[in-house]
Motif scaffolding. Sequence first.
Motif, PDB file in Angstrom:
ATOM      1  N   ALA A  72      20.363   9.340  -5.962  1.00 13.05           N
ATOM      2  CA  ALA A  72      19.287   8.713  -5.505  1.00 13.05           C
ATOM      3  C   ALA A  72      18.633   8.852  -4.614  1.00 13.05           C
ATOM      4  N   ALA A  73      18.438  10.136  -4.329  1.00 11.34           N
ATOM      5  CA  ALA A  73      18.515  10.279  -3.135  1.00 11.34           C
ATOM      6  C   ALA A  73      16.450  11.132  -3.327  1.00 11.34           C
ATOM      7  N   LEU A  74      17.595  11.811  -4.292  1.00 11.64           N
ATOM      8  CA  LEU A  74      16.161  12.671  -4.817  1.00 11.64           C
ATOM      9  C   LEU A  74      15.164  11.980  -5.879  1.00 11.64           C
ATOM     10  N   MET A  75      15.530  10.757  -6.401  1.00 12.92           N
ATOM     11  CA  MET A  75      14.817   9.493  -6.981  1.00 12.92           C
ATOM     12  C   MET A  75      14.256   9.166  -5.915  1.00 12.92           C
ATOM     13  N   LEU A  76      14.121   8.856  -4.622  1.00 10.50           N
ATOM     14  CA  LEU A  76      13.835   7.977  -3.560  1.00 10.50           C
ATOM     15  C   LEU A  76      12.286   9.309  -3.447  1.00 10.50           C
ATOM     16  N   ASN A  77      12.386  10.511  -3.351  1.00 11.24           N
ATOM     17  CA  ASN A  77      11.845  11.188  -2.784  1.00 11.24           C
ATOM     18  C   ASN A  77      10.641  11.508  -4.168  1.00 11.24           C
ATOM     19  N   THR A  78      11.078  11.507  -4.997  1.00 11.55           N
ATOM     20  CA  THR A  78      10.498  11.953  -5.898  1.00 11.55           C
ATOM     21  C   THR A  78       9.551  10.957  -6.642  1.00 11.55           C
ATOM     22  N   PHE A  79       9.879   9.647  -5.951  1.00 10.82           N
ATOM     23  CA  PHE A  79       9.168   8.459  -5.992  1.00 10.82           C
ATOM     24  C   PHE A  79       7.922   8.402  -4.753  1.00 10.82           C
ATOM     25  N   GLY A  80       8.557   8.326  -3.204  1.00 10.69           N
ATOM     26  CA  GLY A  80       7.409   8.840  -2.315  1.00 10.69           C
ATOM     27  C   GLY A  80       8.232   8.446  -1.332  1.00 10.69           C
ATOM     28  N   ASN A 114      14.247  -0.423   0.640  1.00  8.94           N
ATOM     29  CA  ASN A 114      12.818  -0.020   0.181  1.00  8.94           C
ATOM     30  C   ASN A 114      11.527  -0.028   0.471  1.00  8.94           C
ATOM     31  N   GLY A 115      11.872  -0.982  -0.095  1.00  6.80           N
ATOM     32  CA  GLY A 115       9.912  -1.693  -0.238  1.00  6.80           C
ATOM     33  C   GLY A 115       9.219  -1.770  -1.454  1.00  6.80           C
ATOM     34  N   TYR A 116      10.432  -1.446  -2.352  1.00  8.29           N
ATOM     35  CA  TYR A 116       9.446  -1.520  -4.016  1.00  8.29           C
ATOM     36  C   TYR A 116       9.663  -2.629  -4.663  1.00  8.29           C
ATOM     37  N   CYS A 117       8.932  -2.737  -5.485  1.00  6.36           N
ATOM     38  CA  CYS A 117       8.490  -3.909  -6.566  1.00  6.36           C
ATOM     39  C   CYS A 117       9.959  -3.542  -7.599  1.00  6.36           C
ATOM     40  N   GLU A 127      -1.700  -1.277 -11.066  1.00  2.92           N
ATOM     41  CA  GLU A 127      -2.784  -0.390 -12.043  1.00  2.92           C
ATOM     42  C   GLU A 127      -1.566   0.373 -13.109  1.00  2.92           C
ATOM     43  N   GLN A 128      -0.833   0.444 -12.273  1.00  3.88           N
ATOM     44  CA  GLN A 128       0.279   1.555 -12.975  1.00  3.88           C
ATOM     45  C   GLN A 128       1.797   1.056 -12.463  1.00  3.88           C
ATOM     46  N   VAL A 129       2.540   1.918 -13.218  1.00  2.00           N
ATOM     47  CA  VAL A 129       4.379   1.224 -13.260  1.00  2.00           C
ATOM     48  C   VAL A 129       4.941   3.787 -12.887  1.00  2.00           C
ATOM     49  N   ASP A 130       6.077   3.086 -12.412  1.00  2.00           N
ATOM     50  CA  ASP A 130       6.357   4.783 -12.135  1.00  2.00           C
ATOM     51  C   ASP A 130       8.082   3.704 -13.351  1.00  2.00           C
ATOM     52  N   LEU A 131       8.758   4.488 -13.850  1.00  2.00           N
ATOM     53  CA  LEU A 131       9.548   4.886 -14.652  1.00  2.00           C
ATOM     54  C   LEU A 131      10.727   5.222 -14.162  1.00  2.00           C
ATOM     55  N   LEU A 132      12.207   4.474 -14.361  1.00  3.69           N
ATOM     56  CA  LEU A 132      13.529   5.310 -14.068  1.00  3.69           C
ATOM     57  C   LEU A 132      14.703   5.132 -15.261  1.00  3.69           C
ATOM     58  N   PRO A 133      14.152   5.721 -16.191  1.00  2.26           N
ATOM     59  CA  PRO A 133      15.703   5.236 -17.582  1.00  2.26           C
ATOM     60  C   PRO A 133      16.014   6.242 -17.288  1.00  2.26           C
ATOM     61  N   ALA A 157       1.032  -1.268  -0.317  1.00  7.02           N
ATOM     62  CA  ALA A 157      -0.311   0.094   0.028  1.00  7.02           C
ATOM     63  C   ALA A 157       0.786   1.099  -0.306  1.00  7.02           C
ATOM     64  N   GLU A 158       2.129   1.087   0.248  1.00 10.09           N
ATOM     65  CA  GLU A 158       3.090   2.538   0.540  1.00 10.09           C
ATOM     66  C   GLU A 158       3.454   2.936  -0.643  1.00 10.09           C
ATOM     67  N   HIS A 159       3.640   1.647  -1.121  1.00  9.92           N
ATOM     68  CA  HIS A 159       4.478   2.074  -2.813  1.00  9.92           C
ATOM     69  C   HIS A 159       3.544   0.322  -3.910  1.00  9.92           C
ATOM     70  N   PRO A 160       3.223   1.251  -4.325  1.00 11.23           N
ATOM     71  CA  PRO A 160       1.609   0.313  -4.794  1.00 11.23           C
ATOM     72  C   PRO A 160       1.960   0.480  -6.387  1.00 11.23           C
ATOM     73  N   GLN A 161       2.886   1.088  -6.945  1.00 14.89           N
ATOM     74  CA  GLN A 161       3.457   1.199  -7.950  1.00 14.89           C
ATOM     75  C   GLN A 161       4.905   0.541  -7.932  1.00 14.89           C
ATOM     76  N   PRO A 162       4.336  -0.892  -9.490  1.00 11.64           N
ATOM     77  CA  PRO A 162       6.805  -0.798  -9.464  1.00 11.64           C
ATOM     78  C   PRO A 162       7.603   0.370 -10.719  1.00 11.64           C
ATOM     79  N   VAL A 163       8.433   0.105  -9.901  1.00 10.58           N
ATOM     80  CA  VAL A 163       9.322   1.030 -10.180  1.00 10.58           C
ATOM     81  C   VAL A 163      10.401  -0.145 -11.612  1.00 10.58           C
ATOM     82  N   VAL A 164      10.323   0.215 -13.292  1.00 11.94           N
ATOM     83  CA  VAL A 164      11.169  -0.061 -14.175  1.00 11.94           C
ATOM     84  C   VAL A 164      12.008   0.904 -14.441  1.00 11.94           C
TER      85      VAL A 164
END
Length: 310
Positions: free
Chosen positions: A287-295, A93-96, A142-148, A64-71
């Motif tokens: 990496a810290a900026l990325m984590l903050n952006t993803f919640g 940090n608990g992401y798929c 239902e959705q993902v986040d992307l790290l390209p 529930a904290e990280h409902p969107q996988p990161v690709v």
Amino acid sequence: MRRTWSRLGFALIAAVLVPAGPAAAQPEQLPVDYSVAAFVTGAMNAHAPYDSPGANDWSCVPTAEHPQPVVLVHGILGNGAGWPAMSPLLHNNGYCVFSVTYGIYPWQSGALAGTGGMAPIADSSKELRDFVDRVLAATGAEQVDLLPWSEGTLVAARYLLVDGGADVVDQVFNLAPIYAGTDVADPLVNAVFALGIQDPVFASLRPTCQGCVDMLPVSANIHELQAAGVYAPGVQYTNLLTRADTEVVPYTNGYREAPNATNIVLQDVCPVNFAGHNSISVDPTVAALMLNTFGTPTEIPCAPSPTPYI
């Protein structure tokens, strides 16, 4: 939903005021390797299916904290194994986490065996589409986040604009985007055009590295992307750029303003950090900026990069 690192204070206040619920099971903590050498070794020595640490667990259930996988979407000459920092950090940090490998020519052998990003970006975009569909089916998200990263930003941009990605992607954190192409090969490109041999030269590259051609400002791929407006409506974009980039030239070719886009120049956050095009993928500040952006509220460190301009 848009979440940026600048909302750290609000997240911390919420953490204090909201009563804690039942403790969730903590993921196995994996080593996070912030080194360019680890990225190069991981990508060059990998074998199919090119999994990075903590990634591509097809039984992973989003929380529930990280409902969107990161690709994770690699760059030119890379593959899904070349994420020694971002992949295990997200996992810890608990992401798929899932790392795609795209653009491998099946006839590649020797030193090029397993190196991605070589095929046409239009083809790679469809590979990303199919991979994300598989992630959604496996996780039930239902959705993902992307790290390209690097060329991956062009693959993701096309996927979002042309191949249906805008329907299933919430936000994108782009590392060293190349929206306007890169002028790094200008001396060679200019010579080719001056001699009038651009058509046969570019045609000769198609069987070996059409992806390389697709990153040039003169390419049809870049012209199509610019004409389409770069960004897909409904998707939130964060672009991480570095003035020390020696491969996206100029680095501002990855800068584009829009209501649904945030542009971050690394040196505006940490003036002493001159991580380059490759080292931003293994940089603690990034990496810290990325984590903050993803919640995930995270303190943003600031220190000189051990591999500046790399």
